[in-house]
Write a protein that holds these residues in place. Structure first.
Motif, PDB file in Angstrom:
ATOM      1  N   PRO A 141      62.585  -7.978  24.658  1.00 30.43           N
ATOM      2  CA  PRO A 141      62.156  -8.470  23.347  1.00 30.43           C
ATOM      3  C   PRO A 141      60.640  -8.588  23.212  1.00 30.43           C
ATOM      4  CG  PRO A 141      63.106 -10.244  24.659  1.00 30.43           C
ATOM      5  CD  PRO A 141      63.350  -8.985  25.411  1.00 30.43           C
ATOM      6  N   ALA A 142      59.932  -8.535  24.346  1.00 29.61           N
ATOM      7  CA  ALA A 142      58.469  -8.650  24.296  1.00 29.61           C
ATOM      8  C   ALA A 142      57.784  -7.304  24.081  1.00 29.61           C
ATOM      9  CB  ALA A 142      57.972  -9.290  25.592  1.00 29.61           C
ATOM     10  N   CYS A 143      58.586  -6.226  23.882  1.00 30.90           N
ATOM     11  CA  CYS A 143      57.997  -4.893  23.749  1.00 30.90           C
ATOM     12  C   CYS A 143      57.405  -4.635  22.368  1.00 30.90           C
ATOM     13  CB  CYS A 143      59.031  -3.821  24.061  1.00 30.90           C
ATOM     14  SG  CYS A 143      60.321  -3.673  22.770  1.00 30.90           S
ATOM     15  N   ALA A 144      57.820  -5.414  21.363  1.00 30.39           N
ATOM     16  CA  ALA A 144      57.444  -5.128  19.976  1.00 30.39           C
ATOM     17  C   ALA A 144      55.936  -5.093  19.733  1.00 30.39           C
ATOM     18  CB  ALA A 144      58.121  -6.121  19.037  1.00 30.39           C
ATOM     19  N   PRO A 145      55.162  -6.078  20.165  1.00 27.82           N
ATOM     20  CA  PRO A 145      53.715  -6.016  19.909  1.00 27.82           C
ATOM     21  C   PRO A 145      53.069  -4.754  20.471  1.00 27.82           C
ATOM     22  CG  PRO A 145      54.345  -8.213  20.636  1.00 27.82           C
ATOM     23  CD  PRO A 145      55.537  -7.344  20.834  1.00 27.82           C
ATOM     24  N   GLU A 146      53.493  -4.338  21.658  1.00 30.24           N
ATOM     25  CA  GLU A 146      52.937  -3.136  22.269  1.00 30.24           C
ATOM     26  C   GLU A 146      53.292  -1.893  21.459  1.00 30.24           C
ATOM     27  OE1 GLU A 146      53.249  -0.649  26.494  1.00 30.24           O
ATOM     28  OE2 GLU A 146      54.024  -2.690  26.346  1.00 30.24           O
ATOM     29  N   MET A 147      54.523  -1.834  20.965  1.00 33.17           N
ATOM     30  CA  MET A 147      54.941  -0.671  20.191  1.00 33.17           C
ATOM     31  C   MET A 147      54.260  -0.644  18.821  1.00 33.17           C
ATOM     32  SD  MET A 147      58.960  -0.225  21.159  1.00 33.17           S
ATOM     33  CE  MET A 147      58.998   1.462  20.591  1.00 33.17           C
ATOM     34  N   ARG A 148      54.047  -1.794  18.229  1.00 28.42           N
ATOM     35  CA  ARG A 148      53.316  -1.872  16.967  1.00 28.42           C
ATOM     36  C   ARG A 148      51.878  -1.383  17.156  1.00 28.42           C
ATOM     37  NH1 ARG A 148      55.473  -5.133  12.848  1.00 28.42           N
ATOM     38  NH2 ARG A 148      57.391  -6.261  13.365  1.00 28.42           N
ATOM     39  N   SER A 149      51.253  -1.810  18.237  1.00 28.84           N
ATOM     40  CA  SER A 149      49.880  -1.374  18.514  1.00 28.84           C
ATOM     41  C   SER A 149      49.827   0.127  18.783  1.00 28.84           C
ATOM     42  CB  SER A 149      49.311  -2.141  19.715  1.00 28.84           C
ATOM     43  OG  SER A 149      49.192  -3.514  19.426  1.00 28.84           O
ATOM     44  N   LEU A 150      50.839   0.645  19.467  1.00 29.07           N
ATOM     45  CA  LEU A 150      50.911   2.074  19.740  1.00 29.07           C
ATOM     46  C   LEU A 150      50.954   2.868  18.437  1.00 29.07           C
ATOM     47  CD1 LEU A 150      51.454   4.578  21.555  1.00 29.07           C
ATOM     48  CD2 LEU A 150      53.890   3.978  21.426  1.00 29.07           C
ATOM     49  N   ILE A 151      51.792   2.424  17.503  1.00 29.07           N
ATOM     50  CA  ILE A 151      51.905   3.107  16.213  1.00 29.07           C
ATOM     51  C   ILE A 151      50.581   3.049  15.462  1.00 29.07           C
ATOM     52  CG2 ILE A 151      53.013   2.994  13.946  1.00 29.07           C
ATOM     53  CD1 ILE A 151      55.564   2.102  15.424  1.00 29.07           C
ATOM     54  N   ALA A 152      49.929   1.891  15.484  1.00 27.55           N
ATOM     55  CA  ALA A 152      48.630   1.746  14.803  1.00 27.55           C
ATOM     56  C   ALA A 152      47.592   2.702  15.392  1.00 27.55           C
ATOM     57  CB  ALA A 152      48.154   0.305  14.902  1.00 27.55           C
ATOM     58  N   GLN A 153      47.596   2.866  16.699  1.00 25.11           N
ATOM     59  CA  GLN A 153      46.651   3.780  17.352  1.00 25.11           C
ATOM     60  C   GLN A 153      46.906   5.225  16.928  1.00 25.11           C
ATOM     61  OE1 GLN A 153      46.853   3.170  21.591  1.00 25.11           O
ATOM     62  NE2 GLN A 153      46.473   0.967  21.419  1.00 25.11           N
ATOM     63  N   ILE A 154      48.172   5.620  16.885  1.00 26.19           N
ATOM     64  CA  ILE A 154      48.516   6.987  16.504  1.00 26.19           C
ATOM     65  C   ILE A 154      48.109   7.259  15.059  1.00 26.19           C
ATOM     66  CG2 ILE A 154      50.451   8.570  16.107  1.00 26.19           C
ATOM     67  CD1 ILE A 154      51.865   7.209  18.481  1.00 26.19           C
ATOM     68  N   VAL A 155      48.389   6.300  14.169  1.00 28.56           N
ATOM     69  CA  VAL A 155      48.068   6.468  12.753  1.00 28.56           C
ATOM     70  C   VAL A 155      46.555   6.512  12.527  1.00 28.56           C
ATOM     71  CG1 VAL A 155      48.171   5.344  10.488  1.00 28.56           C
ATOM     72  CG2 VAL A 155      50.226   5.491  11.917  1.00 28.56           C
ATOM     73  N   SER A 156      45.830   5.609  13.172  1.00 26.30           N
ATOM     74  CA  SER A 156      44.372   5.560  12.966  1.00 26.30           C
ATOM     75  C   SER A 156      43.677   6.788  13.549  1.00 26.30           C
ATOM     76  CB  SER A 156      43.798   4.294  13.601  1.00 26.30           C
ATOM     77  OG  SER A 156      43.991   4.304  15.014  1.00 26.30           O
ATOM     78  N   SER A 157      44.291   7.436  14.531  1.00 32.26           N
ATOM     79  CA  SER A 157      43.664   8.607  15.154  1.00 32.26           C
ATOM     80  C   SER A 157      43.809   9.868  14.310  1.00 32.26           C
ATOM     81  CB  SER A 157      44.270   8.854  16.538  1.00 32.26           C
ATOM     82  OG  SER A 157      45.634   9.251  16.427  1.00 32.26           O
ATOM     83  N   ASP A 158      44.657   9.830  13.283  1.00 35.78           N
ATOM     84  CA  ASP A 158      44.863  11.011  12.444  1.00 35.78           C
ATOM     85  C   ASP A 158      44.957  10.592  10.975  1.00 35.78           C
ATOM     86  OD1 ASP A 158      45.431  13.477  11.415  1.00 35.78           O
ATOM     87  OD2 ASP A 158      47.169  13.880  12.692  1.00 35.78           O
ATOM     88  N   PRO A 159      43.831  10.172  10.377  1.00 36.44           N
ATOM     89  CA  PRO A 159      43.858   9.702   8.987  1.00 36.44           C
ATOM     90  C   PRO A 159      44.228  10.785   7.985  1.00 36.44           C
ATOM     91  CG  PRO A 159      41.606   9.904   9.795  1.00 36.44           C
ATOM     92  CD  PRO A 159      42.496  10.071  10.981  1.00 36.44           C
ATOM     93  N   ALA A 160      44.045  12.065   8.347  1.00 38.76           N
ATOM     94  CA  ALA A 160      44.397  13.144   7.425  1.00 38.76           C
ATOM     95  C   ALA A 160      45.914  13.251   7.292  1.00 38.76           C
ATOM     96  CB  ALA A 160      43.811  14.464   7.918  1.00 38.76           C
ATOM     97  N   ALA A 161      46.612  13.192   8.429  1.00 38.13           N
ATOM     98  CA  ALA A 161      48.074  13.276   8.398  1.00 38.13           C
ATOM     99  C   ALA A 161      48.690  11.994   7.857  1.00 38.13           C
ATOM    100  CB  ALA A 161      48.618  13.581   9.785  1.00 38.13           C
ATOM    101  N   TYR A 162      48.095  10.865   8.236  1.00 35.94           N
ATOM    102  CA  TYR A 162      48.611   9.563   7.808  1.00 35.94           C
ATOM    103  C   TYR A 162      47.687   8.987   6.747  1.00 35.94           C
ATOM    104  CZ  TYR A 162      51.502  10.143  11.950  1.00 35.94           C
ATOM    105  OH  TYR A 162      52.376  10.632  12.881  1.00 35.94           O
ATOM    106  N   CYS A 163      47.802   9.540   5.551  1.00 34.60           N
ATOM    107  CA  CYS A 163      46.957   9.123   4.429  1.00 34.60           C
ATOM    108  C   CYS A 163      47.724   8.141   3.538  1.00 34.60           C
ATOM    109  CB  CYS A 163      46.501  10.335   3.633  1.00 34.60           C
ATOM    110  SG  CYS A 163      47.886  11.310   2.972  1.00 34.60           S
ATOM    111  N   GLU A 164      47.082   7.692   2.486  1.00 35.61           N
ATOM    112  CA  GLU A 164      47.704   6.711   1.599  1.00 35.61           C
ATOM    113  C   GLU A 164      48.962   7.250   0.936  1.00 35.61           C
ATOM    114  OE1 GLU A 164      46.443   3.615  -1.988  1.00 35.61           O
ATOM    115  OE2 GLU A 164      44.978   5.015  -1.160  1.00 35.61           O
ATOM    116  N   ALA A 165      48.976   8.540   0.638  1.00 29.88           N
ATOM    117  CA  ALA A 165      50.155   9.133   0.003  1.00 29.88           C
ATOM    118  C   ALA A 165      51.380   9.052   0.913  1.00 29.88           C
ATOM    119  CB  ALA A 165      49.869  10.584  -0.356  1.00 29.88           C
ATOM    120  N   VAL A 166      51.164   9.119   2.214  1.00 30.93           N
ATOM    121  CA  VAL A 166      52.259   9.056   3.180  1.00 30.93           C
ATOM    122  C   VAL A 166      52.638   7.613   3.496  1.00 30.93           C
ATOM    123  CG1 VAL A 166      52.947   9.605   5.549  1.00 30.93           C
ATOM    124  CG2 VAL A 166      51.657  11.271   4.206  1.00 30.93           C
ATOM    125  N   LEU A 167      51.632   6.768   3.666  1.00 33.47           N
ATOM    126  CA  LEU A 167      51.852   5.405   4.148  1.00 33.47           C
ATOM    127  C   LEU A 167      52.132   4.401   3.035  1.00 33.47           C
ATOM    128  CD1 LEU A 167      48.932   5.317   6.761  1.00 33.47           C
ATOM    129  CD2 LEU A 167      51.359   5.715   7.234  1.00 33.47           C
TER     130      LEU A 167
END
Length: 313
Positions: A141-167
């Motif tokens: 149950p303690a994995c959630a913060p790490e997985m949330r941070s992982l997703i944030a890192q992936i999204v922030s590293s590719d702002p073109a793919a993950y733009c406002e229209a997608v998110l």
């Protein structure tokens, strides 16, 4: 009734059993050294009419009786060679099958069953469920913060793919939002995690009884399964009932049987009304206490006020 049979080899290990009776000569084909005793006895009964349980089969000179009580034994385990003569007699002192039928006890072998593994409804059920299945049944149950941070890192590293229209919000706003422990994950997060773990994530919906396959066309070899009731995710696992064997949570992407079983599970939940209609369920904004109905009103309220903390009424 007596029967003499010449046993001659054909190609390879194939055996041909020639049966001679008063009514003529018969050729028994299809037996090999790997054939079992039951096959031999069934062939003899077919050709001679002597029931299997009263057959006495002898070989050699002087003839000696073969112990054929183990019906699963192979013919190669007996002293039968090419060119031998088998002598078959009916044992008069044994009861006929109709007098005392032999009933075999069923061989019970428990098969694995696909089932839901319930995780807490704590706003992070998606992340807990994905972690559980991709890690082969590890509940953390303690994995959630790490997985949330992982997703944030992936999204922030590719702002073109993950733009406002997608998110649905700016890249920066999304990254701050997803790292909060009071937000829910959904299709966007499942898609990101599918790419990260290089596996197909199948989400079975209990309201519509359909399966959404994330990563379906990516050529992945592994598949994991989640079940979704409109607001909550749980992992699916296959386990043998009453067994201490660890559950199986990772399957092959070629295993369509497991998908069919998952849909059966979802259909059973639908019949029991184990789902939430997200277009009609009642919500309350936990910031300003405004009452809302369904996802649409919640999204509109969030855009107008910036409030994103909702609770189900």
């Amino acid at each position: 009734m007596n029967m003499q049979a010449g046993l001659k080899s054909t190609s390879g290990r194939m055996l041909r059993l020639r049966c001679k009776t008063k009514n003529g000569s018969h050729v028994m084909q299809g037996l090999t050294h790997q054939s079992c005793v039951q096959e031999l006895k069934s062939k003899v009964e077919e050709l001679t009419g002597i029931p299997c349980n009263v057959q006495k089969i002898m070989v050699g000179y002087p003839p000696s009786s073969l112990d054929l009580r183990n019906l699963d034994a192979h013919l190669k385990d007996y002293p039968i060679k090419s060119g031998d003569t088998l002598i078959v007699e009916e044992e008069k002192n044994k009861p006929k099958p109709q007098d005392h039928p032999i009933v075999k006890a069923p061989h019970l072998k428990l098969s694995p069953e696909l089932a839901r593994r319930v995780v807490p409804a704590d706003n992070s059920c998606l992340f807990t469920s994905v972690y559980y299945v991709v890690e082969g049944g590890v509940y953390d149950p303690a994995c959630a913060p790490e997985m949330r941070s992982l997703i944030a890192q992936i999204v922030s590293s590719d702002p073109a793919a993950y733009c406002e229209a997608v998110l649905g919000k700016t890249n920066e706003e999304y990254c701050s939002w997803i790292k909060r422990d009071d937000t829910w994950g959904g299709a966007i997060e499942v898609s990101i995690l599918s790419k990260f773990y290089q596996c197909e994530i199948c989400v079975v919906d209990t309201q519509t009884v359909r399966v959404d396959r994330f990563g379906e066309d990516s050529g992945y070899q592994k598949r994991v399964l989640l079940i979704y009731d409109g607001i909550h995710y749980d992992p699916l696992q296959e386990q043998i009932p009453s067994s201490d064997a660890p559950p199986q949570t990772i399957f092959s992407t070629t295993d369509d049987i497991i998908l069919a079983q998952a849909l059966e599970l979802a259909d059973e939940a639908r019949r029991k009304r184990q789902f939430t209609d997200v277009n009609r369920f009642a919500l309350r904004c936990m910031v300003c206490q405004t009452g809302l109905v369904g996802q649409k009103e919640a999204r509109e309220h969030a855009k107008e006020t910036g409030h994103t903390n909702f609770g189900e009424v």
